[in-house]
Design an enzyme around this catalytic site. Structure first.
Site, PDB file in Angstrom:
ATOM      1  N   HIS A 175      -5.221   3.309  -0.042  1.00 55.91           N
ATOM      2  CA  HIS A 175      -5.578   3.061   1.431  1.00 55.91           C
ATOM      3  C   HIS A 175      -4.887   4.190   3.065  1.00 55.91           C
ATOM      4  CE1 HIS A 175      -5.182  -1.113   3.784  1.00 55.91           C
ATOM      5  NE2 HIS A 175      -5.221  -1.546   2.640  1.00 55.91           N
TER       6      HIS A 175
ATOM      7  N   TYR B 274       0.780  -1.398  -0.013  1.00 54.66           N
ATOM      8  CA  TYR B 274      -0.286   0.122   0.313  1.00 54.66           C
ATOM      9  C   TYR B 274       0.970   1.274  -0.105  1.00 54.66           C
ATOM     10  CZ  TYR B 274      -3.248  -3.635   1.067  1.00 54.66           C
ATOM     11  OH  TYR B 274      -4.361  -4.640   1.013  1.00 54.66           O
TER      12      TYR B 274
HETATM   13 CO    CO Z   1      -8.734  -1.277   0.185  1.00 52.52          CO
END
Ligand code: CO
Length: 401
Positions: free
Chosen positions: A209, A158
């Site tokens: 994220h 992320y």
């Molecule tokens: Co997600």
């Protein structure tokens, strides 16, 4: 009135892929008739098990399992304080199991019970990841070759640099470090290369994220517009979701949001003001199928499509619930799917299957998936702190994961 009664409720913990999964099994007075549900909150799995075993079980035994709406509402308010992830996941395990029982009684797969199929198969997206651009492009090529038309691209998970500093517990720097400026630059460069190599036929997704400050997130979304994404996900944290109104004044990029939501008040404004394009709650996190079908209906009225959360910390039972809803609702957008390794197929039977980028359900009644409890025992739960939920800025500041 049916004479059927709930006779027992069991919680099963298992970790076939090293990820702790929580399954609830509801037994009835009709020998052989039971239901299974997903209650997986992997970071706090023992708390969920305690709620089910110590609080919900007593409330459920003796009730008619066909009264799903009444049972859901009873469990929701009976502790007075409500809408938290532990209670919601516990309720989800029960709720899915009751829908499974209802489907078995009707001899219908859940999607038929809900009102029938809207499509032949459910399009899914997979995750192309890597620590370098080349690795992401290679992984993406593999998914394209397998027939997937939708792929999420992430470099270093992320937006992380893969720079894990996993020091002893007492150290305050414990966590994974990332640099937001570097993340934005490298992601834009990645998508430039993806479009150059694969053209514009492929549907692309990216998950921020919740790792950017709101004003950076808005600039990043504007930069990402050129790549014509299917959607950009989790641009803001739930705590900052009022920024979506601001974003809509600057960008037309399609937005998906919701995997962390627990409480209807988190989604009502976003949907009714049309600030998001895709709602992607985690079914068990909001309490199961009963609240999710209400959410899907509300979304359809405002032109918001579904993209139910489908990560690895979800049982095939939970994935099946996602897919039944995706199969039924007209306002389906896309379904996330993470793929399974062999141990999952050993523990869970009649799992949904993939063909050419679409996922299909077994035609068994109810949710259609079952768990082999003996095989589940081969993979006992594991206790460990997961580093990815301890994200830090370059100076050590803790950030939303
Ligand atoms: Co997600």
């Amino acid at each position: 009135m049916s004479q059927l009664r709930i006779t027992d409720v069991q919680t099963i913990l298992t970790a076939p892929e090293g990820v702790n999964l929580v399954v609830v099994k509801v037994y009835t007075s009709d020998a052989g008739l039971y239901g299974v549900g997903c209650a997986t909150f992997t970071q706090r799995f023992l708390a969920v098990k305690t709620v089910i075993d110590e609080y919900l079980k007593d409330l459920l035994i003796g009730r008619d399992p066909t009264h799903i709406e009444d049972i859901w509402n009873t469990l929701n308010v009976q502790s007075y304080w409500r809408n938290g992830p532990v209670l919601n996941n516990a309720m989800s395990g029960v709720d899915m199991a009751l829908w499974d029982i209802k489907g078995k009684l009707a001899n219908m797969p859940l999607c038929d019970l809900l009102g029938g199929r809207s499509r032949m198969g459910v399009a899914v997206y997979r995750h192309a990841e890597g620590t370098s651009k080349e690795e992401v492009l290679d992984n993406l090529a593999k998914f394209v070759e397998q027939g997937y038309k939708y792929v999420r691209c992430q470099m270093g998970g992320y937006g992380l640099e893969g720079q894990e500093i996993w020091s002893p517990k007492d150290s305050f720097q414990h966590g994974i470090y990332y640099d937001p400026a570097k993340y934005m630059r490298s992601t834009i460069d990645l998508f430039q290369s993806v479009r150059e190599k694969f053209g514009y036929e492929l549907q692309l997704i990216h998950d921020v994220h919740e790792r950017l400050a709101p004003s950076d997130a808005i600039n990043f979304a504007k930069e990402m517009e050129q790549f014509k994404l299917f959607y950009l996900e989790d641009l803001f944290s739930p705590e900052q979701s009022r920024w979506f109104e601001n974003l809509r004044q600057h960008s037309s990029i399609p937005i998906a949001m919701g995997e962390l939501f627990n409480n209807p008040n988190e989604w009502i404004d976003l949907i009714t003001n049309r600030y998001i394009d895709f709602i992607r709650v985690h079914l068990s996190q909001i309490g199961g199928i009963t609240p999710s079908k209400k959410l899907a209906t509300l979304s359809s009225v405002f032109g918001v499509r579904t993209a139910w959360h489908g990560p690895p910390d979800l049982t095939p039972i939970g994935h099946a619930a996602n897919i039944h809803l995706s199969m039924h609702f007209n306002n389906f957008g896309i379904q996330e799917f993470s793929g399974w390794q062999d141990p999952i197929y050993e523990v869970f039977t009649d799992c949904p299957y993939i063909e050419n980028g679409y996922i299909y359900l077994s035609d068994k009644p109810g949710l259609g998936v079952d768990i082999d409890e003996e095989k589940a025992k081969k993979y006992p739960y594991v206790y460990r702190q997961r580093p990815w939920t301890q994200s830090r800025m370059p100076d050590g500041t803790m950030w939303t994961p």
